[in-house]
Design an enzyme around this catalytic site. Structure first.
Site, mmCIF file in Angstrom:
data_model
loop_
_atom_site.group_PDB
_atom_site.id
_atom_site.type_symbol
_atom_site.label_atom_id
_atom_site.label_comp_id
_atom_site.label_asym_id
_atom_site.label_seq_id
_atom_site.Cartn_x
_atom_site.Cartn_y
_atom_site.Cartn_z
ATOM 1 N N HIS A 46 -6.021 -1.135 -1.745
ATOM 2 C CA HIS A 46 -5.534 -2.752 -1.226
ATOM 3 C C HIS A 46 -6.615 -3.693 -1.124
ATOM 4 O O HIS A 46 -6.675 -4.459 -1.370
ATOM 5 C CB HIS A 46 -5.912 -2.601 0.269
ATOM 6 C CG HIS A 46 -5.157 -4.010 0.858
ATOM 7 N ND1 HIS A 46 -3.967 -4.362 1.389
ATOM 8 C CD2 HIS A 46 -6.342 -4.725 1.817
ATOM 9 C CE1 HIS A 46 -3.935 -5.332 2.227
ATOM 10 N NE2 HIS A 46 -5.112 -5.633 2.285
ATOM 11 N N HIS A 75 -0.816 -7.534 -7.254
ATOM 12 C CA HIS A 75 0.098 -7.453 -7.412
ATOM 13 C C HIS A 75 0.516 -8.747 -8.655
ATOM 14 O O HIS A 75 -0.332 -9.391 -8.353
ATOM 15 C CB HIS A 75 0.984 -6.836 -6.637
ATOM 16 C CG HIS A 75 1.469 -8.423 -5.930
ATOM 17 N ND1 HIS A 75 0.228 -8.575 -4.798
ATOM 18 C CD2 HIS A 75 2.398 -9.233 -5.346
ATOM 19 C CE1 HIS A 75 0.794 -9.670 -4.634
ATOM 20 N NE2 HIS A 75 1.951 -9.811 -4.928
ATOM 21 N N ASN A 135 -0.170 -13.980 -9.860
ATOM 22 C CA ASN A 135 -0.639 -15.027 -8.901
ATOM 23 C C ASN A 135 -2.343 -14.287 -7.939
ATOM 24 O O ASN A 135 -1.691 -13.220 -7.332
ATOM 25 C CB ASN A 135 0.076 -15.748 -7.995
ATOM 26 C CG ASN A 135 1.300 -16.599 -8.926
ATOM 27 O OD1 ASN A 135 1.071 -16.561 -9.363
ATOM 28 N ND2 ASN A 135 2.978 -16.270 -8.158
ATOM 29 N N HIS A 144 -2.838 -7.338 -1.794
ATOM 30 C CA HIS A 144 -2.544 -6.711 -2.313
ATOM 31 C C HIS A 144 -2.906 -6.566 -4.388
ATOM 32 O O HIS A 144 -1.744 -7.292 -4.235
ATOM 33 C CB HIS A 144 -1.362 -5.409 -2.108
ATOM 34 C CG HIS A 144 -1.492 -4.370 -2.439
ATOM 35 N ND1 HIS A 144 -2.439 -2.975 -1.988
ATOM 36 C CD2 HIS A 144 -1.516 -3.999 -3.554
ATOM 37 C CE1 HIS A 144 -1.817 -2.752 -2.428
ATOM 38 N NE2 HIS A 144 -2.110 -2.402 -3.936
ATOM 39 N N GLN A 178 4.354 -10.570 -10.425
ATOM 40 C CA GLN A 178 6.079 -10.150 -10.620
ATOM 41 C C GLN A 178 6.526 -10.444 -12.290
ATOM 42 O O GLN A 178 5.732 -10.745 -12.910
ATOM 43 C CB GLN A 178 6.146 -11.190 -9.963
ATOM 44 C CG GLN A 178 5.711 -11.294 -7.878
ATOM 45 C CD GLN A 178 6.035 -12.488 -7.134
ATOM 46 O OE1 GLN A 178 7.672 -12.651 -6.849
ATOM 47 N NE2 GLN A 178 5.341 -13.358 -7.181
ATOM 48 N N CYS A 180 0.486 -1.035 0.019
ATOM 49 C CA CYS A 180 -0.149 0.499 0.615
ATOM 50 C C CYS A 180 1.082 1.490 -0.169
ATOM 51 O O CYS A 180 1.797 1.364 0.769
ATOM 52 C CB CYS A 180 -0.925 -0.127 1.521
ATOM 53 S SG CYS A 180 -2.097 -1.373 0.766
#
Length: 351
Positions: free
Chosen positions: A126, A179, A166, A177, A181, A83
């Site tokens: 979030h 996101h 994922n 949160h 990669q 966040c």
């Protein structure tokens, strides 16, 4: 501030976290000022290495330091490291808000100058999710992934760039949160090598392009096509391994995300959201999934590869997970309890 490529809508602003890791903000509008990380973190020390499996001709990453990484903090947004930083809450992102942000992972799978691991935060909200972002924000994410692919491809030793998301506790996500990669592998991954070898054999045998011909067959047949746009087709693969699995292919022969034109990126944003919306309705519950971008290796056999997105879920019913048991885990032979044609028909209905 360094600008991203001309096909991109993103403005990139670079900064450094207090332990020396790189952080990059991507915004649709100019004016961003890099935040200052005042945490005084110690330099990151990792112990990862890659080891070669001679039996399978594959590399395995050994990263014992990841055992101590942050796992599902109980305080929600108040304890979330992804966040924005606000009074009373200091995080990995030293600004009070952001659109999309990328930073080097503090707990990387690869380290010591061998490969690179980055975290991509899709939104500062979030409690949001990727599939709920507006199309222009998804386009910003696409531009971000393209820019990072180009940058990581220039790093010494990086052989393949893999952006992925994922989503869901069932997948094993350690932070709620929204996101993803990006891995910069120091080798070409086994799945990619297998695809390239299949494409090579097909070219020798037919003088054709395996990916192009596969896409043409799916579009002509139509039984497994989920949706089509001017530049993209989404379909359930003929030999789908997962209970729900959809692939998104560009109509043009494209090697990686940086090669996509502006219209192709905008069209992709719409298609990506469309497919995710259908997937969310499939079991009438939030769907755990993996979104995996297959891109050409940095140097090896690029002419044989084709960019595509693989979306799949391990959920076979609203309450049952497909576990990888003996045949899948030990022998690599998947057994699917659904038919690709039925899944595709259901996803078309949900449009």
């Amino acid at each position: 501030m360094t600008q991203a490529p001309p096909t991109s809508t993103a403005r990139r602003t670079a900064g450094r976290l207090s332990d020396g890791r790189e952080i990059l903000w991507y915004d649709a509008a100019p004016g961003r000022v890099a935040g200052v990380d005042g945490r005084g973190l110690p330099q990151v020390h990792t112990v990862s290495e890659i080891r070669y499996d001679e039996l399978l001709d594959e590399w395995v990453a050994i990263a014992s330091h990841r055992q101590t990484r942050t796992f599902q903090p109980s305080g929600g947004a108040d304890q979330c490291p992804l966040c924005p930083t606000i009074p009373g809450r200091v995080t990995e992102v030293p600004t009070p808000d952001y659109e999309t942000v990328v930073f080097e992972n503090r707990f990387p799978s690869f380290s010591g100058g061998v490969g690179r691991c980055e975290v991509v935060c899709f939104t500062s909200d979030h409690y949001g999710r990727f599939g709920a972002l507006p199309p222009d924000r998804v386009r910003l994410v696409i531009d971000t992934l393209a820019d990072r692919t180009a940058a990581l491809s220039e790093l010494p030793g990086v052989e393949q760039v893999f952006p992925f998301e994922n989503r869901g506790a069932e997948i094993g996500v350690t932070l709620a949160h929204p996101h993803g990669q990006i891995y910069g592998y120091p080798f070409v991954t086994p799945r990619t090598r297998q695809q390239l070898e299949s494409a090579r054999r097909y070219r020798v045998r037919t003088r054709g392009d395996l990916y192009a011909d596969l896409l043409d067959r799916e579009r002509t047949d139509g039984a497994r096509v989920v949706a089509e746009t001017a530049h993209w087709t989404a379909f359930v693969p003929n030999a789908a391994r997962w209970p729900i699995e959809v692939h998104l292919y560009p109509h043009r022969d494209v090697r990686d995300l940086p090669e996509l034109t502006g219209p192709e990126r905008t069209d992709l944003a719409e298609m990506w959201l469309d497919v995710l919306a259908r997937l969310e309705l499939f079991h009438d519950r939030p769907l755990p999934y993996i979104a995996a971008w297959h891109q050409a290796p940095v140097r090896q056999d690029r002419h044989l590869a084709r960019l595509h997105l693989e979306l799949f879920s391990i959920l076979r019913t609203p309450t049952k997970i497909k576990y990888l048991a003996g045949s899948e885990s030990a022998m690599g032979v998947f057994i699917n309890d659904t038919t690709p044609e039925d899944v595709a028909a259901r996803l078309r209905e949900l449009g």
